[in-house]
Design an enzyme around this catalytic site. Structure first.
Site, mmCIF file in Angstrom:
data_model
loop_
_atom_site.group_PDB
_atom_site.id
_atom_site.type_symbol
_atom_site.label_atom_id
_atom_site.label_comp_id
_atom_site.label_asym_id
_atom_site.label_seq_id
_atom_site.Cartn_x
_atom_site.Cartn_y
_atom_site.Cartn_z
ATOM 1 N N LYS A 77 42.950 33.095 54.261
ATOM 2 C CA LYS A 77 42.962 32.772 52.835
ATOM 3 C C LYS A 77 43.536 31.378 52.598
ATOM 4 C CE LYS A 77 44.519 34.905 48.455
ATOM 5 N NZ LYS A 77 45.243 36.068 47.904
ATOM 6 N N SER A 152 42.741 38.252 44.125
ATOM 7 C CA SER A 152 42.483 36.864 44.427
ATOM 8 C C SER A 152 41.906 36.611 45.814
ATOM 9 C CB SER A 152 43.803 36.083 44.299
ATOM 10 O OG SER A 152 44.753 36.529 45.255
ATOM 11 N N SER A 176 45.704 41.954 45.437
ATOM 12 C CA SER A 176 44.755 40.882 45.765
ATOM 13 C C SER A 176 43.946 41.127 47.023
ATOM 14 C CB SER A 176 45.492 39.550 45.905
ATOM 15 O OG SER A 176 45.889 39.053 44.655
#
Length: 463
Positions: A77, A152, A176
């Site tokens: 990420k 996210s 997330s």
């Protein structure tokens, strides 16, 4: 979605010489080159560095090493430090930032023989329930490009679900790395707080609840990744050891089923049916399922806890916001502006509520081994919206899709999302499995049992 490669099969092939880290990395780079333009899951890929890492792993293998994740391509990420890589948090403030060091989790990935092929898309500062940001734009759902995968960690989840890579490393401070996997048909595991050491890296808006989170195509791969990453490290004073693998079979565990996790929140009928169908299948397989809701503190909602995130954003980025608010995603700007108006008492009240949440769930687990229910109350929704306009036939605010995940962050417990069926338009539905803090391997083992039960009943992975 394509059938994604499995990490354990790749690692076994590389360890036994039937493949090589370079060959597996080259194959992943080809898949990314073909599939990523339509998805925007990866925001940067460094082919030269990835191939150099792969060659170094092949040399380790030639010297007799047998690393756990030998040659497995991994997405990270774009909020997690990877030494020498551009890591932006999806923010114009960090558009040219190069990480000076690896996060401990990334360091452990390298030690385990994995290859970091690229950085995967995130919302700005990982503080939004959809995956879009001012630098890179939106990540698209692999089944329908007009839909969002949520956020996210939408980029890491889509990278796995679309078969570009077998594993991804996300973060989770409110769901997330559980909600996006639920929306795209992958597995997302939020470990106990501290089970995987955190940092070095960016300062977090939400201290004390954020974790590194494995994302995989199935539970066995998520467990494999977790074993490579877990365990305390002196550089993270909040890191902890987790309990060893359980000896009791899944059928002997007391599993509490809660359709709404004890919250007054609407759920779409397709999600309710998919989750209930899985519960019924577990009962038919001999599971000890009881209908029981957690009893939360008075006034607990995600909204009541959000001042912690807003205040954290304001503390970190308030000065930059005052100087030029146009630098930020408008939705993040709203959060920073709210944070700047909060009083100390309001932030303290949210902190105290988080503590009460943890105590309430600890009490719940005194007579239950596990808690199961939906990961999200709805399937994926259109890309241009923060959330669905209605859930369960009721008009809802934009964050209503996120209601079932954040409390488990504040409770610091392990929680996994795995596919449990299909909702409207053939879209995946996720089930969430939760256990007391430190019982991460119990969660993983029971989630694997759910996969086995669903596969036996013809309700396997939607991919």
């Amino acid at each position: 979605m394509t059938n994604p490669p499995r990490a354990r099969a790749i690692a076994e092939a590389v360890r036994t010489g039937r493949s090589s880290a370079r060959a597996e990395t080259e194959a992943a780079l080809v898949r990314i080159a073909i599939g990523n333009p339509a998805l925007n899951a990866f925001v940067s890929v460094d082919e030269a560095k990835a191939l150099a890492e792969a060659d170094a792993i092949d040399r380790r293998l030639a010297a007799g090493e047998k690393p756990l994740l030998a040659g497995v391509p991994v997405a990270v990420k774009d909020t997690i430090w990877v030494a020498g890589r551009r890591v932006t948090q999806g923010s114009r403030l960090f558009a040219d930032f190069r990480a000076p060091a690896d996060a401990i989790a990334v360091e452990r990935l390298r030690t385990a023989g994995a290859v970091i092929v690229g950085m995967a898309n995130s919302s700005e500062f990982a503080c939004k329930g959809v995956t879009t940001n001012p630098l890179f734009g939106p990540t698209h759902h692999p089944q329908d490009p007009t839909l969002t995968p949520g956020g996210s960690s939408g980029g890491p989840a889509v990278a796995v679900a679309a078969g570009l890579v077998p594993l991804a490393l996300g973060t989770d401070a409110g769901g997330s790395s559980r909600r996006p996997p639920a929306h795209v048909g992958a597995v997302g595991f939020k470990p106990s707080f501290g089970a995987i050491p955190y940092g070095p890296g960016f300062a977090e808006p939400f201290t004390g609840i954020a974790v590194m989170a494995p994302i995989a195509a199935d539970v066995a791969d998520a467990a494999l990744m977790f074993e490579a990453l877990c365990g305390p490290d002196p550089r993270d004073p909040e890191s902890i050891a987790v309990a060893p693998a359980a000896t009791r079979p899944p059928e002997c565990l007391t599993v509490a089923y809660s359709p709404r996790f004890g919250l007054d929140a609407p759920v779409d009928e397709d999600v309710r049916q998919a989750v209930k169908g899985t519960v019924d299948a577990l009962e038919r397989a001999g599971g000890r399922i009881v209908r029981r809701d957690p009893s939360w503190p008075a006034g607990v909602t995600e909204t009541a806890l959000m001042p912690l995130q807003h205040a954290g954003l304001a503390a970190l980025y308030g000065d930059a916001f005052r100087h030029d608010p146009t630098l930020f995603d408008p939705d993040i700007a709203v959060q920073i502006e709210r944070g700047l108006t909060l009083t100390g008492a309001e932030v303290a009240a949210a902190q105290l509520l988080g503590v009460e949440v943890a105590r309430a769930l600890a009490a719940f687990f005194t007579d239950a081994d596990l808690l199961i229910g939906p990961t999200t109350p709805c399937v994926a929704w259109p890309l241009d919206r923060l959330g669905p306009e209605a859930i369960g036939g009721q008009a809802v605010p934009p964050r209503a899709h996120a209601v079932f995940t954040p409390l488990f962050n504040h409770a610091k417990v392990p929680a996994i999302s795995l596919p449990c069926g299909i909702g409207r338009d053939g879209l995946p539905v996720g089930m969430q499995v939760v256990a007391p803090r430190g019982r991460d391997r119990r969660v993983l083992r029971f989630a694997a049992h759910i996969e086995t039960v669903l596969a036996a009943g013809g309700q396997g992975h939607p991919g």
